[in-house]
Write a protein that holds these residues in place. Structure first.
Motif, PDB file in Angstrom:
ATOM      1  N   GLU A 162      -5.946  12.836 -60.364  1.00 46.03           N
ATOM      2  CA  GLU A 162      -6.141  13.793 -61.455  1.00 46.03           C
ATOM      3  C   GLU A 162      -7.344  13.428 -62.310  1.00 46.03           C
ATOM      4  OE1 GLU A 162      -2.356  13.710 -63.364  1.00 46.03           O
ATOM      5  OE2 GLU A 162      -1.338  14.749 -61.696  1.00 46.03           O
ATOM      6  N   TYR A 163      -7.653  12.125 -62.399  1.00 44.06           N
ATOM      7  CA  TYR A 163      -8.816  11.670 -63.151  1.00 44.06           C
ATOM      8  C   TYR A 163     -10.131  11.929 -62.405  1.00 44.06           C
ATOM      9  CZ  TYR A 163      -5.770   8.855 -66.240  1.00 44.06           C
ATOM     10  OH  TYR A 163      -4.833   8.407 -67.132  1.00 44.06           O
ATOM     11  N   GLY A 164     -10.048  12.178 -61.089  1.00 44.03           N
ATOM     12  CA  GLY A 164     -11.249  12.434 -60.314  1.00 44.03           C
ATOM     13  C   GLY A 164     -11.734  11.270 -59.478  1.00 44.03           C
ATOM     14  N   ILE A 165     -10.835  10.346 -59.125  1.00 37.02           N
ATOM     15  CA  ILE A 165     -11.226   9.193 -58.311  1.00 37.02           C
ATOM     16  C   ILE A 165     -11.695   9.646 -56.927  1.00 37.02           C
ATOM     17  CG2 ILE A 165      -8.986   8.717 -57.233  1.00 37.02           C
ATOM     18  CD1 ILE A 165     -11.252   6.070 -58.860  1.00 37.02           C
ATOM     19  N   ASP A 166     -12.611   8.892 -56.346  1.00 36.84           N
ATOM     20  CA  ASP A 166     -13.191   9.263 -55.051  1.00 36.84           C
ATOM     21  C   ASP A 166     -12.602   8.500 -53.870  1.00 36.84           C
ATOM     22  OD1 ASP A 166     -15.373  11.075 -56.056  1.00 36.84           O
ATOM     23  OD2 ASP A 166     -15.917   9.238 -57.127  1.00 36.84           O
ATOM     24  N   GLY A 167     -11.870   7.429 -54.135  1.00 39.84           N
ATOM     25  CA  GLY A 167     -11.281   6.661 -53.055  1.00 39.84           C
ATOM     26  C   GLY A 167     -10.296   5.653 -53.604  1.00 39.84           C
ATOM     27  N   VAL A 168      -9.288   5.330 -52.813  1.00 44.50           N
ATOM     28  CA  VAL A 168      -8.223   4.418 -53.224  1.00 44.50           C
ATOM     29  C   VAL A 168      -8.028   3.359 -52.140  1.00 44.50           C
ATOM     30  CG1 VAL A 168      -5.721   4.242 -53.541  1.00 44.50           C
ATOM     31  CG2 VAL A 168      -7.005   6.035 -54.725  1.00 44.50           C
ATOM     32  N   ILE A 169      -8.037   2.094 -52.553  1.00 43.56           N
ATOM     33  CA  ILE A 169      -7.753   0.961 -51.667  1.00 43.56           C
ATOM     34  C   ILE A 169      -6.319   0.516 -51.919  1.00 43.56           C
ATOM     35  CG2 ILE A 169      -8.408  -1.405 -51.072  1.00 43.56           C
ATOM     36  CD1 ILE A 169     -11.235  -0.707 -52.142  1.00 43.56           C
ATOM     37  N   THR A 170      -5.543   0.368 -50.848  1.00 43.57           N
ATOM     38  CA  THR A 170      -4.119   0.085 -51.016  1.00 43.57           C
ATOM     39  C   THR A 170      -3.601  -0.929 -50.001  1.00 43.57           C
ATOM     40  OG1 THR A 170      -1.910   1.104 -51.128  1.00 43.57           O
ATOM     41  CG2 THR A 170      -3.457   2.038 -49.536  1.00 43.57           C
ATOM     42  N   ASP A 171      -2.597  -1.694 -50.439  1.00 40.55           N
ATOM     43  CA  ASP A 171      -1.805  -2.533 -49.543  1.00 40.55           C
ATOM     44  C   ASP A 171      -0.651  -1.747 -48.927  1.00 40.55           C
ATOM     45  OD1 ASP A 171      -3.075  -5.076 -49.974  1.00 40.55           O
ATOM     46  OD2 ASP A 171      -2.058  -5.201 -51.906  1.00 40.55           O
ATOM     47  N   ALA A 172      -0.237  -0.666 -49.618  1.00 38.57           N
ATOM     48  CA  ALA A 172       1.016   0.017 -49.287  1.00 38.57           C
ATOM     49  C   ALA A 172       0.802   1.076 -48.212  1.00 38.57           C
ATOM     50  CB  ALA A 172       1.609   0.634 -50.552  1.00 38.57           C
ATOM     51  N   VAL A 173       0.297   0.645 -47.066  1.00 37.45           N
ATOM     52  CA  VAL A 173      -0.024   1.618 -46.022  1.00 37.45           C
ATOM     53  C   VAL A 173       1.225   2.272 -45.441  1.00 37.45           C
ATOM     54  CG1 VAL A 173      -2.155   0.403 -45.442  1.00 37.45           C
ATOM     55  CG2 VAL A 173      -0.063  -0.113 -44.177  1.00 37.45           C
ATOM     56  N   ASP A 174       2.375   1.652 -45.631  1.00 36.84           N
ATOM     57  CA  ASP A 174       3.622   2.226 -45.151  1.00 36.84           C
ATOM     58  C   ASP A 174       4.269   3.153 -46.169  1.00 36.84           C
ATOM     59  OD1 ASP A 174       3.997   0.016 -46.804  1.00 36.84           O
ATOM     60  OD2 ASP A 174       5.891  -0.566 -45.854  1.00 36.84           O
ATOM     61  N   ARG A 175       3.775   3.149 -47.410  1.00 40.27           N
ATOM     62  CA  ARG A 175       4.351   3.999 -48.460  1.00 40.27           C
ATOM     63  C   ARG A 175       3.392   5.053 -48.983  1.00 40.27           C
ATOM     64  NH1 ARG A 175       5.067   1.126 -52.777  1.00 40.27           N
ATOM     65  NH2 ARG A 175       4.258  -0.881 -52.069  1.00 40.27           N
ATOM     66  N   LEU A 176       2.095   4.801 -48.879  1.00 37.95           N
ATOM     67  CA  LEU A 176       1.103   5.786 -49.282  1.00 37.95           C
ATOM     68  C   LEU A 176       0.451   6.324 -48.012  1.00 37.95           C
ATOM     69  CD1 LEU A 176      -0.579   4.070 -52.366  1.00 37.95           C
ATOM     70  CD2 LEU A 176       1.154   5.854 -52.351  1.00 37.95           C
ATOM     71  N   SER A 177       1.015   7.395 -47.520  1.00 37.74           N
ATOM     72  CA  SER A 177       0.550   7.957 -46.258  1.00 37.74           C
ATOM     73  C   SER A 177      -0.598   8.920 -46.500  1.00 37.74           C
ATOM     74  CB  SER A 177       1.691   8.708 -45.561  1.00 37.74           C
ATOM     75  OG  SER A 177       1.210   9.502 -44.512  1.00 37.74           O
ATOM     76  N   PRO A 178      -1.728   8.756 -45.824  1.00 36.74           N
ATOM     77  CA  PRO A 178      -2.842   9.700 -45.998  1.00 36.74           C
ATOM     78  C   PRO A 178      -2.464  11.142 -45.711  1.00 36.74           C
ATOM     79  CG  PRO A 178      -3.577   7.763 -44.807  1.00 36.74           C
ATOM     80  CD  PRO A 178      -2.067   7.673 -44.911  1.00 36.74           C
ATOM     81  N   SER A 179      -1.508  11.367 -44.816  1.00 37.69           N
ATOM     82  CA  SER A 179      -1.124  12.735 -44.493  1.00 37.69           C
ATOM     83  C   SER A 179      -0.126  13.318 -45.497  1.00 37.69           C
ATOM     84  CB  SER A 179      -0.494  12.778 -43.090  1.00 37.69           C
ATOM     85  OG  SER A 179       0.657  11.955 -43.043  1.00 37.69           O
ATOM     86  N   ALA A 180       0.543  12.449 -46.255  1.00 39.45           N
ATOM     87  CA  ALA A 180       1.554  12.933 -47.193  1.00 39.45           C
ATOM     88  C   ALA A 180       0.992  13.167 -48.582  1.00 39.45           C
ATOM     89  CB  ALA A 180       2.707  11.920 -47.277  1.00 39.45           C
ATOM     90  N   LEU A 181      -0.048  12.413 -48.967  1.00 36.00           N
ATOM     91  CA  LEU A 181      -0.639  12.563 -50.285  1.00 36.00           C
ATOM     92  C   LEU A 181      -2.008  13.215 -50.135  1.00 36.00           C
ATOM     93  CD1 LEU A 181       0.272   9.079 -51.740  1.00 36.00           C
ATOM     94  CD2 LEU A 181       1.125  11.255 -52.555  1.00 36.00           C
ATOM     95  N   VAL A 182      -2.197  14.269 -50.874  1.00 31.67           N
ATOM     96  CA  VAL A 182      -3.443  15.032 -50.776  1.00 31.67           C
ATOM     97  C   VAL A 182      -4.287  14.769 -52.006  1.00 31.67           C
ATOM     98  CG1 VAL A 182      -4.438  17.330 -50.563  1.00 31.67           C
ATOM     99  CG2 VAL A 182      -2.281  16.808 -49.441  1.00 31.67           C
ATOM    100  N   CYS A 183      -5.538  14.416 -51.800  1.00 32.99           N
ATOM    101  CA  CYS A 183      -6.425  14.132 -52.936  1.00 32.99           C
ATOM    102  C   CYS A 183      -7.120  15.417 -53.367  1.00 32.99           C
ATOM    103  CB  CYS A 183      -7.460  13.069 -52.579  1.00 32.99           C
ATOM    104  SG  CYS A 183      -8.540  13.518 -51.222  1.00 32.99           S
ATOM    105  N   GLY A 184      -7.529  15.420 -54.650  1.00 30.72           N
ATOM    106  CA  GLY A 184      -8.330  16.534 -55.156  1.00 30.72           C
ATOM    107  C   GLY A 184      -7.483  17.690 -55.624  1.00 30.72           C
TER     108      GLY A 184
END
Length: 249
Positions: free
Chosen positions: A227-249
């Motif tokens: 919501e703040y306008g971030i361009d990329g996120v680095i995460t350890d939680a690859v099993d909980r933050l799924s790229p297909s489940a969370l939509v950016c923008g």
């Protein structure tokens, strides 16, 4: 600003919690969870080979002890970098930057290389890593992103291979951080997520750089940063933050 050529979601040290960090095994686990961009740490062996390791010393993530950068690549390549994590990864080796490049290029994955010098080798590490990145990704439209907390390393990388993009890593909003990133002609600033507000992100964007956050491990923080306008996120939680489940923008 130049459109961001990398995936929004970036797996930290591969999938560095589910598998031994900074190993090919960790990259494979991250890929199995849908990640197509990865972060890793790179330093130099005593004989100048760029290899993956976060710590200055070997104790935490290998079967050896002492300063990693004081050992030859022949010594480092023989170490077990997996059994510290779990028995399933016993015998997993430390990879070179060339090993990771081959894997990423074969699979079409993007890479954020954190230049992680052994103390006292900032300039040499920046120069060698930038040169190796330029060589390994020669002819590729998208080069890896070189990031570092050490401005000296980024300056050396810029002098060696200005075509390979750079990012300043920050863990505090120290006086002059944005001017420093500008002077280094960085493409991005990578900040601890707690530092990033709409105003800080706007200031980074106003300087025609992209804003990335580390290390974001819960959906609420990720959503707030989006919501703040971030361009990329680095995460350890690859099993909980799924790229297909969370939509950016």
């Amino acid at each position: 600003m130049t459109p961001w050529p990398y995936s929004f979601w970036i797996a930290h040290r591969g999938a560095g919690k589910l598998a031994p960090e900074n190993t090919l095994a960790a990259f494979r686990v991250g890929a199995s969870h849908g990640y197509r961009a990865f972060e890793c740490d790179v330093k130099l062996s005593a004989d100048g080979v760029p290899f993956l390791l976060h710590d200055a010393t070997l104790e935490r993530t290998t079967t050896a002890q002492g300063v990693a950068g004081e050992r030859s690549w022949a010594e480092l390549s023989a170490l077990d970098a997996g059994s510290w994590h779990s028995p399933a990864f016993r015998g997993e080796p430390i990879p070179t930057l060339a090993d990771i490049a081959k894997y990423c290029l074969h699979n079409g994955f993007a890479l954020n290389i954190e230049i992680k010098p052994t103390p006292g080798t900032e300039e040499e590490t920046g120069r060698v890593v930038a040169g190796e990145a330029a060589r390994l990704w020669a002819g590729e439209a998208v080069k890896p992103l070189l990031s570092s907390f050490q401005p000296q390393a980024l300056e050396a990388a810029k002098a060696a291979e200005e075509s390979v993009p750079r990012a300043l890593l920050i863990d505090s909003l120290w006086p002059g951080w944005l001017d420093c990133a500008n002077a280094l002609r960085c493409a991005a600033v990578v900040a601890h997520h707690s530092l990033l507000s709409t105003q800080v992100i706007a200031s980074i964007h106003g300087a025609e750089m992209l804003a990335l956050a580390y290390t974001v491990n819960d959906p609420a923080t990720a959503q707030r940063l989006m919501e703040y306008g971030i361009d990329g996120v680095i995460t350890d939680a690859v099993d909980r933050l799924s790229p297909s489940a969370l939509v950016c923008g």
